[in-house]
Scaffold this motif. Structure first.
Motif, mmCIF file in Angstrom:
data_model
loop_
_atom_site.group_PDB
_atom_site.id
_atom_site.type_symbol
_atom_site.label_atom_id
_atom_site.label_comp_id
_atom_site.label_asym_id
_atom_site.label_seq_id
_atom_site.Cartn_x
_atom_site.Cartn_y
_atom_site.Cartn_z
ATOM 1 N N LEU A 19 38.620 43.036 24.357
ATOM 2 C CA LEU A 19 37.229 42.599 24.488
ATOM 3 C C LEU A 19 36.884 42.198 25.917
ATOM 4 O O LEU A 19 36.168 41.239 26.172
ATOM 5 N N GLY A 20 37.431 42.924 26.875
ATOM 6 C CA GLY A 20 37.119 42.688 28.273
ATOM 7 C C GLY A 20 37.931 41.595 28.928
ATOM 8 O O GLY A 20 37.740 41.291 30.100
ATOM 9 N N ILE A 21 38.840 40.965 28.208
ATOM 10 C CA ILE A 21 39.671 39.894 28.769
ATOM 11 C C ILE A 21 41.087 40.415 28.933
ATOM 12 O O ILE A 21 41.685 40.927 27.986
ATOM 13 N N THR A 22 41.616 40.284 30.136
ATOM 14 C CA THR A 22 42.990 40.688 30.399
ATOM 15 C C THR A 22 43.912 39.576 29.926
ATOM 16 O O THR A 22 43.833 38.441 30.405
ATOM 17 N N THR A 31 45.407 36.866 35.859
ATOM 18 C CA THR A 31 45.024 38.248 36.150
ATOM 19 C C THR A 31 43.553 38.468 35.843
ATOM 20 O O THR A 31 42.833 39.068 36.638
ATOM 21 N N HIS A 32 43.101 37.976 34.703
ATOM 22 C CA HIS A 32 41.698 38.149 34.322
ATOM 23 C C HIS A 32 40.772 37.414 35.286
ATOM 24 O O HIS A 32 39.748 37.952 35.718
ATOM 25 N N LEU A 33 41.128 36.195 35.641
ATOM 26 C CA LEU A 33 40.273 35.410 36.523
ATOM 27 C C LEU A 33 40.161 36.031 37.907
ATOM 28 O O LEU A 33 39.097 35.981 38.524
ATOM 29 N N VAL A 36 37.700 38.881 37.606
ATOM 30 C CA VAL A 36 36.341 38.330 37.583
ATOM 31 C C VAL A 36 35.944 37.876 38.979
ATOM 32 O O VAL A 36 34.804 38.062 39.410
ATOM 33 N N LEU A 37 36.885 37.298 39.712
ATOM 34 C CA LEU A 37 36.609 36.820 41.063
ATOM 35 C C LEU A 37 36.174 37.955 41.982
ATOM 36 O O LEU A 37 35.209 37.813 42.732
ATOM 37 N N THR A 38 36.846 39.089 41.918
ATOM 38 C CA THR A 38 36.446 40.226 42.754
ATOM 39 C C THR A 38 35.072 40.755 42.337
ATOM 40 O O THR A 38 34.270 41.152 43.183
ATOM 41 N N VAL A 80 37.272 29.816 26.614
ATOM 42 C CA VAL A 80 38.680 30.172 26.515
ATOM 43 C C VAL A 80 39.386 29.966 27.853
ATOM 44 O O VAL A 80 40.530 29.526 27.915
ATOM 45 N N LEU A 81 38.690 30.242 28.940
ATOM 46 C CA LEU A 81 39.302 30.217 30.263
ATOM 47 C C LEU A 81 39.349 28.830 30.894
ATOM 48 O O LEU A 81 39.995 28.650 31.919
#
Length: 122
Positions: A19-22, A31-33, A36-38, A80-81
């Motif tokens: 669902l789009g979350i690594t 890794t996901h954050l 998102v940061l880039t 979640v994050l």
């Protein structure tokens, strides 16, 4: 570990995307954050170009653009994050976009920036 689905071997993925979350097995979401940061840096660059045009984009346009482009990407699955230690990097980028909107270089001591001014009627 070998897993088969309808006779086909499923390869083991170290960081699957759901669902789009690594995801990562320790659930730190690093890794996901950073993905998102880039994405945020790219979108903030667009907002910055819009703010620095010669015809001058009004504050309302910058605010709406930031909400649509930057905040929507940053807030996806935010509950979640929040437990991750790497969320500070996302907060830095969100503050950067707010400084672009308010046309301040550094943090300001004002109680309410002009685009957030709330009026009350007594």
């Amino acid at each position: 570990m070998s897993v088969c689905f309808y006779g086909e071997k499923i390869k083991n993925e170290k960081t699957p995307v759901y669902l789009g979350i690594t995801l990562y097995r320790t659930l730190i979401f690093k890794t996901h954050l950073y993905k998102v940061l880039t994405k945020l840096k790219t979108r903030i660059g667009l907002i910055n170009k819009l703010a620095s045009t010669t015809w001058g984009a009004p504050t309302s346009v910058l605010r709406t653009s930031s909400l649509a482009l930057v905040y929507s990407a940053a807030e996806y699955c935010a509950p979640v994050l929040t437990g991750s230690a790497h969320t500070e990097e996302i907060d830095i980028q969100l503050r950067r976009s707010m400084r672009i909107i308010s046309d301040t270089v550094l943090s300001t001591n004002k109680q309410w920036p002009p685009f957030l001014h709330i009026t009350s009627s007594y």
